[in-house]
Design a protein around this motif. Structure first.
Motif, PDB file in Angstrom:
ATOM      1  N   SER A 165      14.675 -11.803  10.442  1.00  0.00           N
ATOM      2  CA  SER A 165      15.826 -11.553   9.577  1.00  0.00           C
ATOM      3  C   SER A 165      15.639 -10.177   8.953  1.00  0.00           C
ATOM      4  O   SER A 165      14.893  -9.358   9.486  1.00  0.00           O
ATOM      5  CB  SER A 165      15.998 -12.662   8.530  1.00  0.00           C
ATOM      6  OG  SER A 165      14.850 -12.754   7.694  1.00  0.00           O
ATOM      7  N   ASP A 166      16.297  -9.917   7.818  1.00  0.00           N
ATOM      8  CA  ASP A 166      16.285  -8.527   7.366  1.00  0.00           C
ATOM      9  C   ASP A 166      15.940  -8.305   5.896  1.00  0.00           C
ATOM     10  O   ASP A 166      16.028  -7.180   5.408  1.00  0.00           O
ATOM     11  CB  ASP A 166      17.638  -7.863   7.677  1.00  0.00           C
ATOM     12  CG  ASP A 166      18.815  -8.707   7.224  1.00  0.00           C
ATOM     13  OD1 ASP A 166      18.614  -9.626   6.409  1.00  0.00           O
ATOM     14  OD2 ASP A 166      19.939  -8.449   7.695  1.00  0.00           O
ATOM     15  N   SER A 167      15.550  -9.343   5.165  1.00  0.00           N
ATOM     16  CA  SER A 167      15.126  -9.148   3.770  1.00  0.00           C
ATOM     17  C   SER A 167      14.301 -10.331   3.319  1.00  0.00           C
ATOM     18  O   SER A 167      14.307 -11.393   3.967  1.00  0.00           O
ATOM     19  CB  SER A 167      16.348  -8.993   2.842  1.00  0.00           C
ATOM     20  OG  SER A 167      16.989 -10.243   2.633  1.00  0.00           O
ATOM     21  N   LEU A 179      11.589   0.506   6.744  1.00  0.00           N
ATOM     22  CA  LEU A 179      12.883  -0.037   7.141  1.00  0.00           C
ATOM     23  C   LEU A 179      12.949  -1.505   6.747  1.00  0.00           C
ATOM     24  O   LEU A 179      11.913  -2.181   6.677  1.00  0.00           O
ATOM     25  CB  LEU A 179      13.089   0.089   8.657  1.00  0.00           C
ATOM     26  CG  LEU A 179      13.343   1.488   9.203  1.00  0.00           C
ATOM     27  CD1 LEU A 179      13.280   1.463  10.731  1.00  0.00           C
ATOM     28  CD2 LEU A 179      14.696   2.010   8.750  1.00  0.00           C
ATOM     29  N   PRO A 180      14.162  -2.041   6.500  1.00  0.00           N
ATOM     30  CA  PRO A 180      14.273  -3.461   6.144  1.00  0.00           C
ATOM     31  C   PRO A 180      14.037  -4.370   7.349  1.00  0.00           C
ATOM     32  O   PRO A 180      14.631  -4.178   8.410  1.00  0.00           O
ATOM     33  CB  PRO A 180      15.718  -3.586   5.637  1.00  0.00           C
ATOM     34  CG  PRO A 180      16.446  -2.440   6.242  1.00  0.00           C
ATOM     35  CD  PRO A 180      15.453  -1.335   6.392  1.00  0.00           C
ATOM     36  N   LEU A 181      13.148  -5.336   7.172  1.00  0.00           N
ATOM     37  CA  LEU A 181      12.855  -6.322   8.206  1.00  0.00           C
ATOM     38  C   LEU A 181      12.130  -7.483   7.542  1.00  0.00           C
ATOM     39  O   LEU A 181      11.385  -7.288   6.578  1.00  0.00           O
ATOM     40  CB  LEU A 181      11.972  -5.719   9.305  1.00  0.00           C
ATOM     41  CG  LEU A 181      11.696  -6.616  10.522  1.00  0.00           C
ATOM     42  CD1 LEU A 181      12.978  -6.834  11.331  1.00  0.00           C
ATOM     43  CD2 LEU A 181      10.612  -6.017  11.418  1.00  0.00           C
ATOM     44  N   ALA A 182      12.368  -8.673   8.045  1.00  0.00           N
ATOM     45  CA  ALA A 182      11.678  -9.851   7.528  1.00  0.00           C
ATOM     46  C   ALA A 182      11.457 -10.835   8.663  1.00  0.00           C
ATOM     47  O   ALA A 182      12.147 -10.789   9.685  1.00  0.00           O
ATOM     48  CB  ALA A 182      12.498 -10.512   6.412  1.00  0.00           C
ATOM     49  N   ILE A 241      14.448  -0.675  16.158  1.00  0.00           N
ATOM     50  CA  ILE A 241      13.788   0.406  15.418  1.00  0.00           C
ATOM     51  C   ILE A 241      12.915  -0.167  14.314  1.00  0.00           C
ATOM     52  O   ILE A 241      11.767   0.265  14.116  1.00  0.00           O
ATOM     53  CB  ILE A 241      14.836   1.390  14.847  1.00  0.00           C
ATOM     54  CG1 ILE A 241      15.688   1.976  15.969  1.00  0.00           C
ATOM     55  CG2 ILE A 241      14.147   2.507  14.072  1.00  0.00           C
ATOM     56  CD1 ILE A 241      16.845   2.834  15.476  1.00  0.00           C
ATOM     57  N   ALA A 242      13.439  -1.158  13.589  1.00  0.00           N
ATOM     58  CA  ALA A 242      12.636  -1.795  12.540  1.00  0.00           C
ATOM     59  C   ALA A 242      11.417  -2.493  13.128  1.00  0.00           C
ATOM     60  O   ALA A 242      10.317  -2.451  12.557  1.00  0.00           O
ATOM     61  CB  ALA A 242      13.496  -2.781  11.754  1.00  0.00           C
ATOM     62  N   CYS A 243      11.604  -3.150  14.284  1.00  0.00           N
ATOM     63  CA  CYS A 243      10.460  -3.818  14.935  1.00  0.00           C
ATOM     64  C   CYS A 243       9.409  -2.810  15.369  1.00  0.00           C
ATOM     65  O   CYS A 243       8.198  -3.075  15.267  1.00  0.00           O
ATOM     66  CB  CYS A 243      10.943  -4.624  16.141  1.00  0.00           C
ATOM     67  SG  CYS A 243      11.834  -6.135  15.709  1.00  0.00           S
TER      68      CYS A 243
END
Length: 421
Positions: A105-107, A270-273, A305-307
Motif C-alpha cells: 500500500s502507500d502509507s 518515497l511513500p510506500l507501505a 519507483i517506490a519499490c
C-alpha cells in the motif's frame, strides 16, 4: 483576522492561525535541510520519522533514477514487476519468521487499514466471524476511519466520533503497573471474542513517545496466542532501526501474525507501505469463490519507483556498518540524556534505541499544552527541526547525525527551557 498568504495550501497537523512562518525547503542532504533564504536546519526528527540514512542518500537516489527511466507505473491487480518481487523477497528474509505474504500500500495508515481488514476477512472466511478489535490506551495508528477507531479517542478524532467503530482498550503498561495491562488483555481476550489486538511495539509514537519493556510485549503476544487472537504489530514508526534493532518485535523474540511497515521503508524518499501476514490469513482468502477476494487496493499499489527505492534501502540494511551506525546513534543519544536526568525542569527522561523523549515540567501538559507552539517557534529560530508533542520533546534523527549536531540539538532544548519556563 485571517492573514493574507501567498499560498492556498492547507498543511497537515497545522493550525494556520498560530503558524508564524512556513519555511520553504529547497534541498536536503544527510541530516540537513536547506531553506530558500539560505539557512541550514538540522533535521532532528527525520522529517516525521521517515528519513533513515539521510536525505537524498546517493544509492537510493540512483535506484530511483534508474527505475524511473525503465518502468514508472503499472496496475498491480493482475500484473507484477521485478522491483516488487525482489522487494517482497527481501522483506520476508529480514522480517520476523512466520510472516509469509506481502501486501503493498502507500502509507502507514493504509497499511494498518489493510491489517484490520485482513483480520476481519480471515475470521469471516473461516466461518467464525469476529469483529471486536483490542487496542492499547494512548495509541495512534493513523488518520483513516479504521485507524482512528483503533487509536486513542481525543483531540485527534473528536470531530469524527460518529464515524468510528467501538473497540476494547487495555491500559498502557505504566512502570510498576504492567500486570494490570496484562490482566486486562487476558480478560478481553477471554470475554470479548476479539478478532485481533493491535499494538505499537515498545514505544507509542504520537501518543507521547511512551515506552514499555520488551517482556511486556512478549507476554501480550503469548496471551493473544493462548486465546487465538490475531496479534497485529504496528511497526510503521518503530521499524527500521528506531528502537535499536531492525524491528522492535525482535527485542521480545515476537513474531506477529500481521505486521505493518512504512515510514523508513524507502529510507524516507518515497511513500510506500507493506502489510505482512501469516500464510493461513492469505489462505483464508484464497478461493475460487470471488466473494472471498481481499477487496483492497490503491491506484499506486507497489509503484515500481517506490519499490526500487525500498529495495536499495533494504540493501543498506544488510550491511554491518548500517547496524553499527544505529548502535552509535543510540549511544550518543544516551550520553546526552545524562544531564537532563538530573535537571528538575524535565521529567520522565527516557530512551528506546535511537529515540529519546523528555517532558518539560509545566502545569498544562499534554498534546495541546500551551508551551508546544512556543517550543516549535523557538527551535525554528535555532535552525532545529523539532516538533514537540505538547510539552514532550523528542529526538529521532537520521542515522547519519553527528555528535556535533546532537550537541546543538540538546543545547537548543536546554536553552528553550531557560527561555520559556
Amino acid at each position: 483576522m485571517k492573514p493574507e498568504t501567498t499560498s492556498r495550501i492547507w498543511h497537515p497537523f497545522t493550525q494556520h492561525a498560530l503558524q508564524d512562518e512556513t519555511p520553504k525547503i529547497v534541498r536536503g542532504d544527510g541530516a540537513y535541510l536547506y531553506t530558500a533564504d539560505g539557512r541550514r536546519i538540522i533535521d532532528a526528527i527525520a522529517s516525521w520519522w521517515v528519513v533513515t540514512h539521510g536525505h537524498c542518500h546517493p544509492e537510493i537516489v540512483a535506484a530511483i533514477r534508474k527505475q524511473a527511466e525503465q518502468l514508472n507505473q503499472v496496475i498491480f491487480a493482475g500484473f507484477t514487476h521485478e522491483p516488487a518481487e525482489e522487494l517482497a523477497a527481501l522483506l520476508l528474509k529480514l522480517t520476523p519468521p512466520g510472516l509469509d505474504y506481502v501486501f503493498f500500500s502507500d502509507s502507514g495508515s493504509t497499511s494498518v487499514e489493510v491489517a484490520l481488514k485482513m483480520a476481519l476477512g480471515y475470521w469471516r472466511n473461516i466461518g467464525e466471524p469476529r469483529s471486536r478489535i483490542l487496542v492499547m490506551q494512548h495509541s495512534y495508528h493513523g488518520d483513516t476511519i479504521g485507524t482512528m477507531s483503533v487509536g486513542a479517542r481525543g483531540v485527534f478524532n473528536a470531530a469524527y466520533e460518529p464515524m468510528l467503530f467501538d473497540v476494547t482498550s487495555v491500559p498502557f503498561p505504566e512502570r510498576g503497573h504492567e500486570q494490570a495491562t496484562l490482566d486486562a488483555l487476558e480478560a478481553a481476550c477471554r470475554g470479548d471474542n476479539p478478532a485481533a489486538f493491535i499494538v505499537e511495539p515498545l514505544i507509542l509514537g504520537a501518543g507521547g513517545m511512551l515506552m514499555y519493556p520488551a517482556w511486556v510485549l512478549k507476554e501480550m503476544k503469548r496471551i493473544c496466542e493462548t486465546h487465538d487472537v490475531l496479534f497485529i504489530a504496528d511497526e510503521v514508526m518503530t521499524g527500521w532501526g528506531r528502537t535499536g534493532t531492525l524491528f522492535a518485535c525482535e527485542q521480545a523474540d515476537v513474531s506477529p501474525d500481521v505486521a505493518c511497515y512504512s515510514k523508513g521503508l524507502t529510507g524516507g524518499s518515497l511513500p510506500l507501505a507493506v502489510t505482512l501476514c501469516r500464510a493461513d490469513i492469505f489462505d483464508a482468502h484464497y478461493s475460487r469463490d470471488r466473494q472471498r477476494t481481499f477487496f483492497h487496493s490503491s491506484s499506486y499499489t507497489a509503484n515500481p519507483i517506490a519499490c526500487a527505492a525500498a529495495k536499495a534501502n533494504l540493501g543498506l540494511w544488510q550491511r554491518q556498518e548500517t547496524r553499527k551506525q544505529v548502535a552509535s546513534v543510540a549511544v550518543m543519544q544516551e550520553e546526552r540524556l545524562a544531564a537532563f536526568r538530573a535537571d528538575a525542569r524535565f521529567r520522565n527522561v527516557r530512551r528506546s534505541g535511537t529515540i529519546t523523549a523528555l517532558e518539560l515540567d509545566v502545569p498544562d501538559g499534554g498534546y495541546l499544552a500551551g508551551i508546544g507552539p512556543q517550543l516549535q517557534s523557538y527551535f525554528r529560530s535555532r535552525n532545529l527541526l523539532l516538533r514537540p508533542l505538547g510539552n514532550t520533546i523528542y529526538v529521532m534523527p537520521p542515522y547519519c547525525i553527528t555528535a556535533a549536531d546532537l550537541d546543538a540539538i540538546y543545547a537548543g532544548i536546554s536553552d528553550a527551557s531557560d527561555a520559556l519556563i
